[in-house]
Structure formats: C-alpha cells, structure tokens
Design a protein around this motif. Structure first.
Motif, PDB file in Angstrom:
ATOM      1  N   GLU A   1       0.833  -1.197   0.000  1.00  0.00           N
ATOM      2  CA  GLU A   1       0.000   0.000   0.000  1.00  0.00           C
ATOM      3  C   GLU A   1       0.870   1.250   0.000  1.00  0.00           C
ATOM      4  OE1 GLU A   1      -3.037   0.189   2.945  1.00  0.00           O
ATOM      5  OE2 GLU A   1      -3.851   1.907   1.870  1.00  0.00           O
TER       6      GLU A   1
ATOM      7  N   GLU B   1      -7.548  -4.133  10.688  1.00  0.00           N
ATOM      8  CA  GLU B   1      -8.095  -3.512   9.481  1.00  0.00           C
ATOM      9  C   GLU B   1      -7.655  -4.288   8.247  1.00  0.00           C
ATOM     10  OE1 GLU B   1      -7.414   0.703   9.078  1.00  0.00           O
ATOM     11  OE2 GLU B   1      -7.636   0.536   6.907  1.00  0.00           O
ATOM     12  N   TYR B   2      -6.374  -4.684   8.228  1.00  0.00           N
ATOM     13  CA  TYR B   2      -5.870  -5.367   7.038  1.00  0.00           C
ATOM     14  C   TYR B   2      -6.349  -6.812   6.987  1.00  0.00           C
ATOM     15  CZ  TYR B   2      -3.296  -1.387   5.550  1.00  0.00           C
ATOM     16  OH  TYR B   2      -3.009  -0.146   5.091  1.00  0.00           O
TER      17      TYR B   2
ATOM     18  N   ILE C   1     -16.035  -2.365   0.940  1.00  0.00           N
ATOM     19  CA  ILE C   1     -15.095  -1.271   1.217  1.00  0.00           C
ATOM     20  C   ILE C   1     -15.598  -0.446   2.396  1.00  0.00           C
ATOM     21  CG2 ILE C   1     -14.073   0.821   0.278  1.00  0.00           C
ATOM     22  CD1 ILE C   1     -14.230  -0.508  -2.460  1.00  0.00           C
TER      23      ILE C   1
ATOM     24  N   ASP D   1     -13.850   6.131   4.763  1.00  0.00           N
ATOM     25  CA  ASP D   1     -13.045   6.051   5.986  1.00  0.00           C
ATOM     26  C   ASP D   1     -13.393   7.154   6.972  1.00  0.00           C
ATOM     27  OD1 ASP D   1     -12.001   8.012   4.430  1.00  0.00           O
ATOM     28  OD2 ASP D   1      -9.958   7.729   5.155  1.00  0.00           O
TER      29      ASP D   1
ATOM     30  N   TYR E   1      -8.180  -2.151  -3.545  1.00  0.00           N
ATOM     31  CA  TYR E   1      -8.342  -1.313  -2.358  1.00  0.00           C
ATOM     32  C   TYR E   1      -7.353  -0.155  -2.365  1.00  0.00           C
ATOM     33  CZ  TYR E   1     -11.444  -3.828   0.812  1.00  0.00           C
ATOM     34  OH  TYR E   1     -12.519  -4.362   1.424  1.00  0.00           O
TER      35      TYR E   1
ATOM     36  N   ARG F   1      -7.920   3.841  -2.846  1.00  0.00           N
ATOM     37  CA  ARG F   1      -7.473   4.788  -1.834  1.00  0.00           C
ATOM     38  C   ARG F   1      -6.660   5.909  -2.457  1.00  0.00           C
ATOM     39  NH1 ARG F   1      -3.907   3.963   3.639  1.00  0.00           N
ATOM     40  NH2 ARG F   1      -3.642   6.178   3.957  1.00  0.00           N
TER      41      ARG F   1
ATOM     42  N   MET G   1      -9.701  -6.545   5.527  1.00  0.00           N
ATOM     43  CA  MET G   1      -9.578  -6.362   4.079  1.00  0.00           C
ATOM     44  C   MET G   1      -9.351  -7.700   3.402  1.00  0.00           C
ATOM     45  SD  MET G   1      -7.158  -3.073   3.762  1.00  0.00           S
ATOM     46  CE  MET G   1      -6.454  -3.489   2.183  1.00  0.00           C
TER      47      MET G   1
ATOM     48  N   THR H   1     -15.133  -2.266   5.790  1.00  0.00           N
ATOM     49  CA  THR H   1     -13.778  -2.288   6.344  1.00  0.00           C
ATOM     50  C   THR H   1     -13.259  -0.891   6.639  1.00  0.00           C
ATOM     51  OG1 THR H   1     -13.091  -2.509   4.058  1.00  0.00           O
ATOM     52  CG2 THR H   1     -12.994  -4.472   5.398  1.00  0.00           C
ATOM     53  N   ASN H   2     -14.137   0.108   6.546  1.00  0.00           N
ATOM     54  CA  ASN H   2     -13.764   1.494   6.876  1.00  0.00           C
ATOM     55  C   ASN H   2     -12.601   2.009   6.047  1.00  0.00           C
ATOM     56  OD1 ASN H   2     -15.709   1.533   8.833  1.00  0.00           O
ATOM     57  ND2 ASN H   2     -14.309   0.891  10.437  1.00  0.00           N
ATOM     58  N   ARG H   3     -12.606   1.708   4.757  1.00  0.00           N
ATOM     59  CA  ARG H   3     -11.509   2.170   3.915  1.00  0.00           C
ATOM     60  C   ARG H   3     -11.960   3.353   3.069  1.00  0.00           C
ATOM     61  NH1 ARG H   3      -6.290   0.492   3.846  1.00  0.00           N
ATOM     62  NH2 ARG H   3      -6.372   0.832   1.620  1.00  0.00           N
TER      63      ARG H   3
END
Lengths: 375, 209
Positions: free
Chosen positions: A38, A287-288, A250, A259, A333, A337, A291, A253-255
């Motif tokens: 990332e 979090e990951y 998405i 977010d 993802y 982002r 994901m 997962t709070n991305r």
C-alpha cells in the motif's frame, strides 16, 4: 484422559490446529506485505518513492515497523476506562482472525509433498509417548474446516468486530475517539445489510452456505470458454450482486472513500486516536485482516476461488490462483485509496440506505426470478 | 470423556460466569458486555448440539445487531454507574437469595425425577449421525418455507407492524419539524445566494477598478 487423547476428535482438532497455525502465518505475512505494498503503490500514484531503505527495495520494512511498534512507549492516558481500553484492540482483532478457518485456499485432497514421511514421523512420535495413532497425511484439504453455515459464520464474526471499535471509541474518553466509534458502528451496521443481502444471489446459484462447496461448483465453464463463476451466473444478477458487494465491503472495512471513522482531517485518527505502540498495531492489523477477509469472500463467492486452468491436473495451482485473485482485490483497495476523495457523512448514509440497500433487495428478486426460470 | 464434553463444560462455565457478571456489575456497559459474552457462549453450546443455523443466527441477530444498539445507546447517552438506591432494594436482595436457591433446587429435583440420562452428544467428526443434519440451514429452511410457512409469514407481518408502529410513535410531530426545517433551509439558501451574489458583484467591481 488417554481415551480423550486417542479419540478421532482429538486428532481432528490437532490437525486443524496445525493448519490454523500455518494459514495464520501465511495471512500475517500477506497482511504485512499488503501494508508495504500500500505504501509503495500509493507512493507511485502520488509521484513519491515510498519506503525503500530497509532491505532491497524496502522489503524488510514490515519487520522494521513491527520492531518499532514493539519498542515504542505504551501510553495509557489517565482518564481512560482502563479495562475496556485494554481489551478493545483484542476484541477487534480476534473475530477478524477467527474467520480464517473457513478460507478455501485450495481444492480438497491435494497430494502432500513428503506426506508419507511426515505421517510416519508423527506416528512414531505418538508411539514414543505411548499413544496408538494411525495418522495418514498423503493428501490434505487446503482449508481448515468446512461447515454448512460457513458464510453465516463469516458474517457473524464480522458483525462482532464492531464492538471493539465502539468500545475503543468510548473507553478512550476523548471526543474524537467517541465520534469515530459512533460513526464506525453506524456505518458498519448500515452497510452490513447490503453486504449480506448482495451475497444471496450467490447462495441462490450455489444452493449452500458452505464456502468450500460454493467454490467447488464454480469449476468448469459455460460453452467451453466462459468460466462458470458466480459473477457471470444469473446474468445480470450476479454482476449487480458483485458490484453491491464490492462497494459495501469497502465501507464495511472502513476504507477510503468510506473512511469517515478515522478521517484524519476532522477526527485526528478516529476511534484509535488515544492508542499507541502495539495496541495501535493491533487495530492496524485488524483492518488489514478484515480487508483480506472481504477479498477472500469476493474471490470465493464471485470469482471462482481457486478455480482456473489446469487445476484439475496440478492441484497446487489452486492456492496460487486463489492468492492471485485475492491480491487483485487488495490492489484494488489501494488503487481506490489513491484515487477517490472521502464521502461526506450524509452522502455515506444516503448512499447506503437509499441506493445500495434497495439495489440489493431488488437484486434478490431479480436473481430469484432468473433462478426459477433457468436453474 | 469426549471432546464435545470439554467444549460443553467450557462454554457452560463461560455463560454462567458472564451471567453473574451481568447481575453483579453496577456499570451498565459492563452488564451489556457480559450479556454479549453469554450470547456467544450459548451459540457455542448450540454448535455442540448440531444446531449450526441457530448458533449463527444467535450471534448475527442478538450479539451482532441487537446488542450493538444497546451498547450504542449506553455509550451515546453516557449512562453513569447506577447509584445505590439501597434502602428500597434491600428487601429485594433478601428475597433474591432464597428464590435463587429454590430455582436451583427445582432444577436438581427435575433432573432426579426425570432421570433420563441425556442422549450422547454426537462427535464433531461423525457425519453419519442423523441429528447432525437436523440443525442445518437446508432442513430449517425447508421446514420454515413448507410446513410452517403460515406461522412464519404471520410472524413477519407482526414484526413489520411493530416497526411501522415504532416509526409512527417516533415521528409524532414530524410534520411541524419538516416545515420548520424546510423554512430554515430556504431561508439559509436565500441568504447564502444573496451573499454569493453580493460577493460576485463586489469582485466584479474590484476587477473593474
């Protein structure tokens, strides 16, 4: 006691535990390198270099970060509710990790390299400490277990993860944390509905909630060249379901672009503002892992899981295809982002309740009608 | 001793400890968390009884949805620790202990009287057991949508009515509210538009100057 240790159940549990440890290590490595990927990919998107100092091209960066997290000072603010503050990261991480026992990494009955040697060694070890084991590991199933509520199990555990976030937000005794926790729980409850309803189009095609069987029945092809994936099944219901699933996953997962719970421009860091050192790392890891879970679900529900060309001839290709598909989603993802700005809160709620949820419900009706006609 | 017995004892102990936690804690948030733990332990017990679907639904509906609302409300309203209203509740405490003992005694008496040894808990790896498929999603769904479809639909209509009723109660003065909000919004919009026009004119003048 010896009857307990000799029973089939016990051996089954030990075998499952060994698999869990192996898969867990694999997942942890993937999580660590997703974080690294990332940072590098975002850097490329934003015309920077990213971490490239520790090891070749910065490949040892995840380990450097881990060591840093371990040795940092662990600050517990004075006014927090100490007990809840301490268990919150665990409550987030443990359900996230428990999901991995239903990940279908690959096909069943895969020939195990050195299977005969390993099983004879285990049996010899058993006889040395006085047990009569008769273990054969010539072939292994590349999943820890499968049961007929696999999908419900995943949803049950992901719905438990929200407690950790709420508890973290509340126990920190800080307004930013509380706002982040409230936003997060509201968001997760809203998008969970669309997420679970979108999956029904897949369940209609598969006729089971068992993830392993869902992947199994996606093998083969229509007309010899179109892969028999659920995303293409019940056209267009499968495709709509996939899009709804992807968007709500998405959000779940709070991305970015959903977010809001940790929107740094307004809430500092949201629910984990007051967390430092290893406890922050646990949130980060959760979090990951989440994901990873939604990517695994997307892969096995819609994109055929471990299915691909030549899997029936050489079964170890299965996990390779599986991981490649999962990596595609993880990359997606990161890509999103780097591309999209954040939603406003009212936009988020309107989108979830007024667009995504009706679409998901409409899609169930559509999938049922098409299913009745064609299945 | 079977492995499922170990699981049963572990989950049962967890459920009982957490249940006592609900009663004995003063802070409502700890009580709520205790209840969540009880629900999860019960789900584990359901699993050992081959009721997989009920176990999953127990966690999804109760622990995952209803208790989230409880915790949400407790945290949002910031409910403080319950103040000790001991004077009125002392008598309740006195009554509670014998009642609890009576209940416990009743359970034991029933067990002694019935004296049916419970059926052997089936092994987790045993797929031939017919009880194993009874709690599956397929069998429950078949029963629910064929034999018991009328009660099922009646229940869902009842729940729908409850939801509509709740909405109606919550939106008692909604018409006035809407009018007020609309007024405020139109006012604000007019003002902002006017302000923007004024700004635009100003900047034009500046440019001209």
């Amino acid at each position: 006691m010896s009857s307990l240790l000799n029973s089939i159940d016990f051996q089954y549990v030990i075998g499952a535990l060994v698999k869990i440890v192996v898969f867990w290590l694999l997942i942890m490595m993937i999580v660590a390198y997703t974080v690294y990927a990332e940072r590098r990919v975002l850097a490329v998107i934003q015309n920077r270099l990213g971490p490239n100092r520790v090891g070749w091209q910065g490949l040892l960066q995840p380990f450097a970060d881990l060591i840093k997290f371990i040795f940092k000072e662990d600050i517990i603010p004075l006014s927090v509710n100490k007990w809840l503050y301490l268990i919150a990261p665990v409550v987030v991480l443990v359900p996230a990790m428990m999901v991995l026992i239903v990940y279908p990494f690959g096909p069943e009955n895969v020939p195990m390299p050195f299977g005969a040697e390993i099983s004879s060694a285990i049996n010899w070890l058993g006889s040395a400490i006085g047990f009569d084991w008769n273990i054969k590991i010539d072939t292994i199933d590349l999943h820890v277990t499968n049961f007929n509520i696999g999908l419900l199990y995943v949803f049950a555990l992901t719905s438990l993860g929200v407690y950790g976030i709420v508890i973290a937000g509340w126990s920190s005794n800080s307004k930013y944390s509380l706002l982040g926790g409230l936003r997060s729980s509201a968001q997760m409850i809203s998008y969970e509905l669309a997420l679970s309803l979108s999956v029904i189009a897949v369940v209609i095609q598969a006729g089971t909630l068992d993830l392993v069987k869902i992947v199994d029945q996606q093998s083969g092809a229509w007309f010899g060249f179109i892969p028999k994936w659920n995303i293409l099944g019940l056209f267009p219901a499968g495709l709509i379901a996939f899009i709804v699933y992807l968007v709500s996953a998405i959000a779940e997962t709070n991305r970015v672009p959903f977010d809001l719970p940790e929107a740094e421009t307004e809430l500092v860091a949201g629910f984990h503002t007051e967390y430092s050192a290893l406890k922050f790392a646990l949130f980060f890891m959760a979090e990951y892992v989440n994901m990873m879970t939604v990517s695994v679900l997307a892969t096995s529900l819609f994109l055929g899981g471990w299915n691909g060309p030549f899997v029936s001839d050489f079964k170890w290709l299965g996990p390779v295809y599986f991981l490649l598909k999962v990596f595609f989603f993880l990359f997606l993802y990161i890509w999103i982002r780097g591309t999209l700005p954040r939603f406003r809160y009212d936009q988020l709620m309107n989108f979830g309740w007024k667009i995504l949820l009706p679409t998901a419900i409409f899609n169930i009706v559509l999938a049922s009608i098409i299913g009745i006609i064609f299945l | 001793m079977e492995f499922t017995h170990v699981l049963f004892l572990a989950f049962a102990a967890l459920a009982v400890v957490a249940a006592f936690n609900i009663i004995l804690q003063r802070n409502p948030i700890y009580c709520a968390i205790g209840l969540i733990v009880v629900l999860c332990a019960l789900a584990g017990l359901f699993l050992t009884l081959h009721a997989q679907f009920i176990a999953a639904i127990q966690i999804i509906v109760y622990a995952g949805a209803i208790m989230v609302l409880f915790v949400f409300v407790i945290m949002l309203l910031n409910v403080r620790e319950e103040e000790s209203k001991t004077d009125r509740q002392k008598i309740l405490k006195v009554i509670a202990v014998p009642l609890f003992l009576a209940l416990l005694a009743e359970v034991f008496v029933v067990i002694r009287l019935v004296n049916n040894s419970p059926p052997a808990i089936a092994s987790a790896a045993d797929n031939t057991n017919p009880a194993a498929s009874l709690g599956s999603v397929e069998s429950i769904a078949t029963a629910m949508f064929t034999t018991y479809v009328l009660p099922f639909e009646a229940t869902s209509v009842l729940i729908l009515m409850a939801i509509v009723g709740a909405m109606l109660l919550a939106r008692k003065n909604s018409k006035d509210d809407f009018e007020r909000i609309e007024q405020a919004l139109t006012l604000e919009n007019d003002e902002t538009e006017q302000a923007m026009q004024a700004d635009a004119e100003k900047s034009k003048e500046e440019v001209a100057a």
